[in-house]
Design a protein around this motif. Structure first.
Motif, PDB file in Angstrom:
ATOM      1  N   THR A 165      -0.494 -66.352 -26.632  1.00 49.22           N
ATOM      2  CA  THR A 165      -0.264 -65.240 -27.555  1.00 49.22           C
ATOM      3  C   THR A 165      -1.570 -64.488 -27.732  1.00 49.22           C
ATOM      4  OG1 THR A 165       0.411 -64.635 -29.829  1.00 49.22           O
ATOM      5  CG2 THR A 165      -0.779 -66.706 -29.550  1.00 49.22           C
ATOM      6  N   ASN A 166      -1.496 -63.260 -28.252  1.00 46.51           N
ATOM      7  CA  ASN A 166      -2.705 -62.515 -28.618  1.00 46.51           C
ATOM      8  C   ASN A 166      -2.976 -62.561 -30.116  1.00 46.51           C
ATOM      9  OD1 ASN A 166      -3.547 -61.540 -26.025  1.00 46.51           O
ATOM     10  ND2 ASN A 166      -1.846 -60.079 -26.074  1.00 46.51           N
ATOM     11  N   VAL A 167      -2.166 -63.282 -30.851  1.00 45.94           N
ATOM     12  CA  VAL A 167      -2.380 -63.394 -32.296  1.00 45.94           C
ATOM     13  C   VAL A 167      -3.397 -64.501 -32.544  1.00 45.94           C
ATOM     14  CG1 VAL A 167      -1.325 -63.847 -34.538  1.00 45.94           C
ATOM     15  CG2 VAL A 167      -0.057 -62.560 -32.795  1.00 45.94           C
ATOM     16  N   ALA A 168      -4.579 -64.101 -32.971  1.00 50.50           N
ATOM     17  CA  ALA A 168      -5.663 -65.065 -33.196  1.00 50.50           C
ATOM     18  C   ALA A 168      -5.564 -65.721 -34.559  1.00 50.50           C
ATOM     19  CB  ALA A 168      -7.017 -64.370 -33.063  1.00 50.50           C
ATOM     20  N   ILE A 169      -4.970 -65.029 -35.504  1.00 49.15           N
ATOM     21  CA  ILE A 169      -4.755 -65.608 -36.822  1.00 49.15           C
ATOM     22  C   ILE A 169      -3.501 -64.994 -37.425  1.00 49.15           C
ATOM     23  CG2 ILE A 169      -6.386 -63.954 -37.859  1.00 49.15           C
ATOM     24  CD1 ILE A 169      -6.901 -66.087 -40.043  1.00 49.15           C
ATOM     25  N   GLY A 170      -2.638 -65.835 -37.921  1.00 48.16           N
ATOM     26  CA  GLY A 170      -1.430 -65.371 -38.577  1.00 48.16           C
ATOM     27  C   GLY A 170      -1.165 -66.208 -39.810  1.00 48.16           C
ATOM     28  N   PHE A 171      -0.728 -65.564 -40.866  1.00 47.51           N
ATOM     29  CA  PHE A 171      -0.345 -66.303 -42.071  1.00 47.51           C
ATOM     30  C   PHE A 171       0.473 -65.401 -42.987  1.00 47.51           C
ATOM     31  CE2 PHE A 171      -4.373 -64.309 -43.150  1.00 47.51           C
ATOM     32  CZ  PHE A 171      -4.238 -63.895 -44.484  1.00 47.51           C
ATOM     33  N   THR A 172       1.194 -66.024 -43.866  1.00 43.10           N
ATOM     34  CA  THR A 172       1.893 -65.312 -44.931  1.00 43.10           C
ATOM     35  C   THR A 172       1.421 -65.893 -46.256  1.00 43.10           C
ATOM     36  OG1 THR A 172       3.750 -66.863 -44.919  1.00 43.10           O
ATOM     37  CG2 THR A 172       3.928 -64.906 -43.498  1.00 43.10           C
ATOM     38  N   HIS A 173       1.529 -65.085 -47.286  1.00 44.90           N
ATOM     39  CA  HIS A 173       1.136 -65.567 -48.612  1.00 44.90           C
ATOM     40  C   HIS A 173       1.887 -64.763 -49.665  1.00 44.90           C
ATOM     41  CE1 HIS A 173      -1.130 -67.630 -51.614  1.00 44.90           C
ATOM     42  NE2 HIS A 173      -1.729 -66.547 -52.044  1.00 44.90           N
ATOM     43  N   SER A 174       2.157 -65.407 -50.769  1.00 43.58           N
ATOM     44  CA  SER A 174       2.840 -64.701 -51.861  1.00 43.58           C
ATOM     45  C   SER A 174       2.408 -65.282 -53.192  1.00 43.58           C
ATOM     46  CB  SER A 174       4.358 -64.817 -51.702  1.00 43.58           C
ATOM     47  OG  SER A 174       4.769 -66.172 -51.777  1.00 43.58           O
ATOM     48  N   ILE A 175       2.468 -64.442 -54.201  1.00 38.90           N
ATOM     49  CA  ILE A 175       2.336 -64.888 -55.590  1.00 38.90           C
ATOM     50  C   ILE A 175       3.511 -64.304 -56.352  1.00 38.90           C
ATOM     51  CG2 ILE A 175      -0.177 -65.147 -55.556  1.00 38.90           C
ATOM     52  CD1 ILE A 175      -0.416 -62.453 -56.944  1.00 38.90           C
ATOM     53  N   GLY A 176       3.960 -65.012 -57.368  1.00 40.34           N
ATOM     54  CA  GLY A 176       5.116 -64.539 -58.115  1.00 40.34           C
ATOM     55  C   GLY A 176       6.361 -64.529 -57.250  1.00 40.34           C
ATOM     56  N   ASP A 177       7.234 -63.540 -57.504  1.00 40.80           N
ATOM     57  CA  ASP A 177       8.486 -63.406 -56.759  1.00 40.80           C
ATOM     58  C   ASP A 177       8.654 -61.943 -56.378  1.00 40.80           C
ATOM     59  OD1 ASP A 177      11.069 -63.323 -55.784  1.00 40.80           O
ATOM     60  OD2 ASP A 177      11.878 -64.685 -57.301  1.00 40.80           O
ATOM     61  N   ALA A 178       8.082 -61.581 -55.232  1.00 39.84           N
ATOM     62  CA  ALA A 178       8.120 -60.177 -54.805  1.00 39.84           C
ATOM     63  C   ALA A 178       9.551 -59.729 -54.528  1.00 39.84           C
ATOM     64  CB  ALA A 178       7.255 -59.990 -53.571  1.00 39.84           C
ATOM     65  N   GLU A 179      10.373 -60.613 -53.973  1.00 35.70           N
ATOM     66  CA  GLU A 179      11.747 -60.232 -53.661  1.00 35.70           C
ATOM     67  C   GLU A 179      12.502 -59.836 -54.925  1.00 35.70           C
ATOM     68  OE1 GLU A 179      15.716 -62.166 -51.534  1.00 35.70           O
ATOM     69  OE2 GLU A 179      13.738 -63.060 -51.195  1.00 35.70           O
ATOM     70  N   ALA A 180      12.341 -60.615 -55.979  1.00 38.81           N
ATOM     71  CA  ALA A 180      13.011 -60.287 -57.242  1.00 38.81           C
ATOM     72  C   ALA A 180      12.449 -59.000 -57.840  1.00 38.81           C
ATOM     73  CB  ALA A 180      12.855 -61.444 -58.225  1.00 38.81           C
ATOM     74  N   ALA A 181      11.120 -58.801 -57.718  1.00 39.99           N
ATOM     75  CA  ALA A 181      10.509 -57.585 -58.250  1.00 39.99           C
ATOM     76  C   ALA A 181      11.081 -56.348 -57.576  1.00 39.99           C
ATOM     77  CB  ALA A 181       8.995 -57.642 -58.077  1.00 39.99           C
ATOM     78  N   PHE A 182      11.251 -56.388 -56.258  1.00 44.33           N
ATOM     79  CA  PHE A 182      11.806 -55.234 -55.557  1.00 44.33           C
ATOM     80  C   PHE A 182      13.291 -55.066 -55.864  1.00 44.33           C
ATOM     81  CE2 PHE A 182       7.837 -55.255 -53.369  1.00 44.33           C
ATOM     82  CZ  PHE A 182       7.686 -53.972 -52.837  1.00 44.33           C
ATOM     83  N   ALA A 183      13.981 -56.173 -56.120  1.00 48.24           N
ATOM     84  CA  ALA A 183      15.415 -56.077 -56.427  1.00 48.24           C
ATOM     85  C   ALA A 183      15.654 -55.375 -57.758  1.00 48.24           C
ATOM     86  CB  ALA A 183      16.024 -57.479 -56.443  1.00 48.24           C
ATOM     87  N   ARG A 184      14.753 -55.580 -58.726  1.00 45.55           N
ATOM     88  CA  ARG A 184      14.963 -54.959 -60.034  1.00 45.55           C
ATOM     89  C   ARG A 184      14.223 -53.634 -60.207  1.00 45.55           C
ATOM     90  NH1 ARG A 184      11.151 -59.075 -61.445  1.00 45.55           N
ATOM     91  NH2 ARG A 184       9.380 -58.299 -62.676  1.00 45.55           N
ATOM     92  N   ALA A 185      13.536 -53.204 -59.158  1.00 42.26           N
ATOM     93  CA  ALA A 185      12.747 -51.971 -59.256  1.00 42.26           C
ATOM     94  C   ALA A 185      13.650 -50.746 -59.388  1.00 42.26           C
ATOM     95  CB  ALA A 185      11.855 -51.830 -58.038  1.00 42.26           C
ATOM     96  N   GLU A 186      13.174 -49.784 -60.138  1.00 42.89           N
ATOM     97  CA  GLU A 186      13.868 -48.492 -60.257  1.00 42.89           C
ATOM     98  C   GLU A 186      13.365 -47.498 -59.207  1.00 42.89           C
ATOM     99  OE1 GLU A 186      14.685 -48.494 -65.055  1.00 42.89           O
ATOM    100  OE2 GLU A 186      12.674 -47.976 -64.338  1.00 42.89           O
ATOM    101  N   VAL A 187      12.154 -47.752 -58.725  1.00 46.50           N
ATOM    102  CA  VAL A 187      11.563 -46.883 -57.711  1.00 46.50           C
ATOM    103  C   VAL A 187      10.840 -47.758 -56.687  1.00 46.50           C
ATOM    104  CG1 VAL A 187       9.947 -45.004 -57.251  1.00 46.50           C
ATOM    105  CG2 VAL A 187      11.201 -45.045 -59.403  1.00 46.50           C
TER     106      VAL A 187
END
Length: 785
Positions: A165-187
């Protein structure tokens, strides 16, 4: 410690020698019998080396030796790698990390234009370069990998085939609950932002001089580096010598900016040549070499989205981030995780989700450059915040007022680790106060009133805001040694290297106050491994915190020794002895004062009697810095855009910043101004461009534009002091801060100026051609049925 000098606007003590032309750079080091090195560099972005023929070059008169990998194989160890995952960070995030070894000379294939293939050592640089033209290389070109987003996809050419692969570093990270925040967003607003590849451009390029002494088996090398002790460590492994046999000296540096904080092939090759040939060897980088061979920087793409309510409260952020690391992942997690750790900045955002890919391409390797991931991530966030404000028809200043973390919320815990593995907790500051101070200094309200009138006259002016919070002064320590001579004068040695920051002044201010001596009694030495045994170096806005506190600790220890010795002379208790202005006296009786010279001399044994105390008026300190301090600032830019030509004129630039206790306001302002100038370059001018074959298109200053003096407005600074509780001096780092926010603030100002045209700035640099293209595209859309 008193504060006679700390906080005073003392003139820089080093400046007179620079102004008189008496500084000593690496190129000023001249030794008897010195040879000169030159390097053959790959003309291909990606190619296999089938054969190298050096016979003609070796036969040229004046050539001492030609070296390829095969000639120096016994010395060829992988170059230093940085950015390992600390335990605290590894416990929170799973990193998919790959780092391939890079050798000082290409072994089988070249992976970027400018990678070193062979070294010629000759009686002169000109003769060495003549010999380079006689070296014949049979190349087998390989498919180049240039686009970082495409390179991250499976199925394409691979730079390091063993990775798969050409990906030398890969990772994911989260704090809180971004999915829920976007679900309840008005904008929800989303955009893709691209930050170009641009680089540190010190006036002095890199350089190395090395001398091998066969008598005692010692090597001395002068190197234009920010990290003398790191260079020493690298040579220890490459040369199989103990550290005390290798002295690395960083003389005066004509700028560094992080570019000179990496480990380079030339750092090893020049000393190896000196040892093999038994003569001193010099190499001074020219500008073309610097453009292709010295570390590059920046170059990120962000697909960012913000979730918010109609009143402008930001609920969450999502970001997919790509980083172009160049041909080798030299710095591990540093740039990718710095980017993530600084994404939220001063905003009160409890929900975040990020996906990060650091990708290798056939370009010069990237390294930290003044800001190290922060300018890119601040650009993405502050541009997204302005897009949200525009969507809500809210003033950009007002949306920040509603979302900046308040002073009463500090210390503020993000619930995630910083890059050092410790919790990411803002220590002190007042981000709303910085915002208001910057707006007031920039005349924000008056500008808005005047803006409407000028628009009616066809004048396009705009104002832009950007704020950041920066983790500064990464530890874990810096070394410092303090000692007095027979006259009571003071020498301070530290592993920190000055490349223009004014260490000889600010460190002397710290030492003079801590010891109780006049400022002109203090001499500061930096970047000499013979002067202090253990050190780290200058980068990451760290010197004031790490070296400053070590110097203060060592001075306090020396002061205690002086007090004990003076107590014997004065027939008093040590706790009753005070030291001020180079004299020791009993508290309340200044008439009893004796000079420090007399205290030192009375401590030295004579034939008649022993000294009053042991004359070891010396101490070393390595103040432990477990985690960073958090500096912050708000930048405000005012611009005028010529809609006919696309030209941008900077009218005003204001910075309201907090770097903790200010040691020297003159030096602080200089650091801010210099950083802003480099940020302006990133916003409007600089672009390290490659074509689809991986050929560097902007490889000289004829093609790579840097800001000129008349491109910069007067830079106004507002100092806010919120001392850090994380070190005794209460200081925070400063060196990088000025460069972090200009791209975002200026892009926001340009978009504000062009608001009537409905264009969106999504990439830097914002050149006249780019503005004209945006305006033309908007006009075409408006004209279409």
């Amino acid at each position: 410690m008193g504060a006679k000098y700390f906080g005073a606007a003392v003139k820089r003590r080093e400046d007179p020698r620079f102004l008189r032309g008496e500084a000593r750079y690496v190129d000023d080091v001249t030794l008897a019998g010195m040879l000169h090195a030159a390097f053959l560099r790959s003309p291909h972005a990606h190619a296999r080396i089938a054969k190298i023929r050096t016979e003609a070059a070796r036969a040229l008169s004046g050539v001492e030796r030609v070296f390829t990998f095969a000639d120096l194989e016994r010395w060829m160890r992988p170059l230093p790698l940085f950015g390992a995952v600390p335990p605290g960070l590894a416990a929170a995030i799973r990193f998919d990390l790959r780092q391939a070894p890079q050798f000082a000379l290409c072994r089988e294939r070249a992976r970027h234009v400018g990678e070193i293939v062979a070294m010629v050592v000759a009686e002169s640089r000109a003769r060495a370069e003549d010999a380079l033209d006689l070296i014949e290389v049979e190349w087998e070109p390989l498919p180049p990998v240039v686009d970082m987003v495409a390179a991250a996809q499976p199925g394409g050419p691979l730079i390091h085939p063993e990775w798969g692969t050409n990906v030398a570093i890969g990772f994911t990270h989260s704090i809180g609950d971004a999915e829920a925040a976007f679900a309840r967003a008005e904008v929800v607003v989303s955009e893709t932002f691209r930050i170009q590849r641009y680089v540190g451009m010190p006036i002095e390029c890199r350089g190395v001089v090395a001398a091998w002494d066969r008598r005692d088996g010692t090597l001395t090398t002068w190197n234009s580096t920010q990290v003398s002790h790191f260079v020493q460590q690298g040579l220890t492994g490459a040369l199989d010598l103990p550290p005390h046999k290798i002295r690395v000296v960083a003389p005066d540096l004509g700028g560094g900016f992080g570019t000179k904080a990496s480990g380079y092939a030339e750092d090893a090759l020049v000393p190896i040549a000196a040892m093999v040939l038994g003569r001193p060897v010099k190499w001074i980088e020219d500008r073309r070499e610097h453009m292709a061979g010295a570390a590059h920087a920046r170059h990120q793409t962000h697909e960012i989205a913000l979730a918010a309510t109609r009143d402008g409260t930001i609920l969450g952020v999502r970001d997919r981030i790509w980083l172009d690391l160049g041909a080798y992942n030299v710095w591990g997690i540093v740039l990718p995780y710095n980017t993530v750790a600084h994404l939220i900045g001063p905003h009160r955002i409890r929900n975040m989700s990020v996906e990060v890919k650091g990708v290798v391409t056939n370009k010069t390797p990237n390294a930290p450059y003044r800001g190290a991931g922060r300018p890119e991530t601040v650009f993405a966030m502050d541009r997204a915040v302005d897009c949200l404000a525009r969507e809500l028809r809210m003033d950009p200043a007002e949306i920040r007022r509603r979302n900046y973390i308040r002073a009463d919320e500090l210390p503020y815990d993000f619930g995630m680790p910083y890059r050092d593995g410790n919790p990411l907790v803002y220590d002190t500051g007042d981000f709303p106060a910085a915002l208001e101070a910057a707006l007031e200094a920039a005349g924000y309200r008056d500008f808005r009133r005047e803006q409407a009138r000028l628009r009616a006259q066809g004048v396009s002016r705009g104002i832009g805001i950007s704020g950041y919070v920066e983790g500064t002064a990464i530890g874990p320590y810096e070394g410092a040694t303090v000692k007095l001579d027979l006259l009571g004068r003071v020498t301070v040695a530290t592993g920190a290297v000055s490349s223009g920051q004014g260490h000889e002044t600010s460190f002397a201010q710290v030492a003079a106050d801590a010891l109780g001596v006049p400022l002109d009694w203090v001499t500061v030495i930096g970047g000499d491994t013979a002067a202090v045994p253990f050190g780290v170096g200058t980068f990451a806005s760290r010197s004031a915190v790490t070296a400053g506190n070590s110097i203060a600790d060592a001075c306090r220890e020396v002061r205690a020794k002086l007090a004990r010795a003076a107590a014997s002379l004065l027939e008093a208790a040590p706790e009753d002895v005070e030291i001020e202005d180079g004299q020791a006296f009993v508290r309340g009786t200044p008439g009893s004062a004796v000079t420090l010279a007399r205290v030192v001399q009375a401590s030295i044994p004579t034939f008649a009697r022993p000294g009053v105390a042991s004359p070891d008026f010396e101490a070393s300190a390595y103040h432990h810095i477990p985690t960073v301090t958090y500096a912050s600032a708000v930048h405000v830019a005012q611009v005028e855009v010529d809609t006919d030509t696309g030209g941008v004129q900077l009218l005003r630039y204001v910075v309201a910043h907090d770097c903790g206790r200010v040691i020297n306001p003159v030096i602080v302002e200089g650091q801010v101004h210099g950083g802003v100038a480099q940020g302006v370059g990133g916003a409007l001018f600089e672009d390290m461009q490659y074509d689809e074959q991986g050929q560097l298109l902007t490889g000289s200053l004829m093609d790579y534009a840097v800001p000129k003096a008349d491109d910069l407005p007067r830079i106004e600074t507002v100092h806010l002091e919120f001392p850090s509780p994380r070190n005794p001096l209460g200081v925070k780092g400063l060196g990088e801060g000025g460069a972090i926010s200009p791209p975002a603030a200026i892009a926001n100002a340009i978009e504000d100026a062009l608001a009537p045209f409905g264009v969106r700035i999504t990439e830097t640099p914002v050149t006249p051609a780019r503005i004209q293209a945006l305006l033309s595209a908007r006009s075409a859309r408006s004209a279409s049925p």
